[in-house]
Write a protein that holds these residues in place. Structure first.
Motif, mmCIF file in Angstrom:
data_model
loop_
_atom_site.group_PDB
_atom_site.id
_atom_site.type_symbol
_atom_site.label_atom_id
_atom_site.label_comp_id
_atom_site.label_asym_id
_atom_site.label_seq_id
_atom_site.Cartn_x
_atom_site.Cartn_y
_atom_site.Cartn_z
ATOM 1 N N SER A 27 0.869 -1.182 0.000
ATOM 2 C CA SER A 27 0.000 0.000 0.000
ATOM 3 C C SER A 27 0.901 1.226 0.000
ATOM 4 N N PHE A 28 0.286 2.402 -0.153
ATOM 5 C CA PHE A 28 1.071 3.630 -0.222
ATOM 6 C C PHE A 28 0.310 4.814 0.336
ATOM 7 N N THR A 29 1.063 5.841 0.687
ATOM 8 C CA THR A 29 0.488 7.151 0.960
ATOM 9 C C THR A 29 1.238 8.161 0.094
ATOM 10 N N PRO A 30 0.515 9.069 -0.565
ATOM 11 C CA PRO A 30 1.178 10.114 -1.342
ATOM 12 C C PRO A 30 1.562 11.289 -0.447
ATOM 13 N N SER A 69 -5.603 6.924 -3.312
ATOM 14 C CA SER A 69 -5.579 7.693 -2.076
ATOM 15 C C SER A 69 -6.094 9.083 -2.420
ATOM 16 N N ALA A 70 -7.227 9.457 -1.851
ATOM 17 C CA ALA A 70 -7.824 10.775 -2.096
ATOM 18 C C ALA A 70 -7.533 11.674 -0.905
ATOM 19 N N ASP A 71 -7.085 12.889 -1.189
ATOM 20 C CA ASP A 71 -6.716 13.816 -0.131
ATOM 21 C C ASP A 71 -7.184 15.217 -0.497
ATOM 22 N N THR A 72 -7.192 16.105 0.473
ATOM 23 C CA THR A 72 -7.600 17.480 0.254
ATOM 24 C C THR A 72 -6.526 18.419 0.770
ATOM 25 N N TYR A 80 1.232 17.938 2.142
ATOM 26 C CA TYR A 80 0.084 17.119 2.539
ATOM 27 C C TYR A 80 0.450 15.652 2.406
ATOM 28 N N LYS A 81 -0.002 14.863 3.358
ATOM 29 C CA LYS A 81 0.198 13.416 3.318
ATOM 30 C C LYS A 81 -1.170 12.769 3.260
ATOM 31 N N GLY A 82 -1.437 12.083 2.158
ATOM 32 C CA GLY A 82 -2.740 11.458 1.970
ATOM 33 C C GLY A 82 -2.919 10.235 2.847
ATOM 34 N N PRO A 83 -4.136 9.711 2.876
ATOM 35 C CA PRO A 83 -4.387 8.493 3.642
ATOM 36 C C PRO A 83 -3.781 7.275 2.940
ATOM 37 N N GLU A 84 -3.563 6.229 3.697
ATOM 38 C CA GLU A 84 -3.021 4.993 3.126
ATOM 39 C C GLU A 84 -4.044 4.365 2.186
ATOM 40 N N SER A 85 -3.569 3.886 1.046
ATOM 41 C CA SER A 85 -4.430 3.231 0.063
ATOM 42 C C SER A 85 -4.891 1.869 0.565
#
Length: 136
Positions: A27-30, A69-72, A80-85
């Motif tokens: 998995s990943f986080t952007p 991974s959707a982020d705002t 910004y660090k997105g949520p884990e996929s």
């Protein structure tokens, strides 16, 4: 890397996986930022993966199913660090010490991707599971 708000763009990279990788899902986080814009700060990132080892062909590259991974965002040039996929299945038949090829994109066609300017990908954090405590 800057990813456009309307045109589908990809970036690719590869990593030789550690001996201890269990050849399972990842998995990943952007980690990203954006330039100045007044409204609409949503970005959707997607990652796919393909394992290749010794004597495996690269002439037909069929990545596995992407996960997102959707982020705002909101503040210009903040990190910004997105949520884990969700779990990403690595295509091919992963074995110990394979090279895994990754393809990441911004998904501007997704309804949650509303950022009207380029989204700048700084890094990704990659999560793997290991089944060995050493790399001997």
């Amino acid at each position: 890397l800057d990813f456009d708000a309307t045109t589908q763009q990809f970036a690719a990279f590869s990593l030789p996986m550690p001996k201890g990788w269990n050849e399972g899902t990842i998995s990943f986080t952007p980690i990203w930022m954006h330039p100045s814009t007044a409204t609409n700060f949503g970005v959707v990132w997607a990652l796919q993966a393909l394992a290749r080892g010794n004597d495996d062909g690269l002439d037909v590259v069929a990545y596995g199913t992407e996960q997102t991974s959707a982020d705002t965002g909101g503040t210009t040039n903040d990190v910004y660090k997105g949520p884990e996929s969700a779990a990403i299945s690595v295509a091919g038949v992963p074995v110990a010490e394979d090279i895994v090829f990754f393809r990441i994109k911004r998904n501007p066609a997704d309804a949650a991707d509303t950022l009207a300017v380029d989204a700048r990908l700084i890094a990704i954090e990659l999560f793997i599971t290991v089944d060995a405590s050493t790399e001997d």
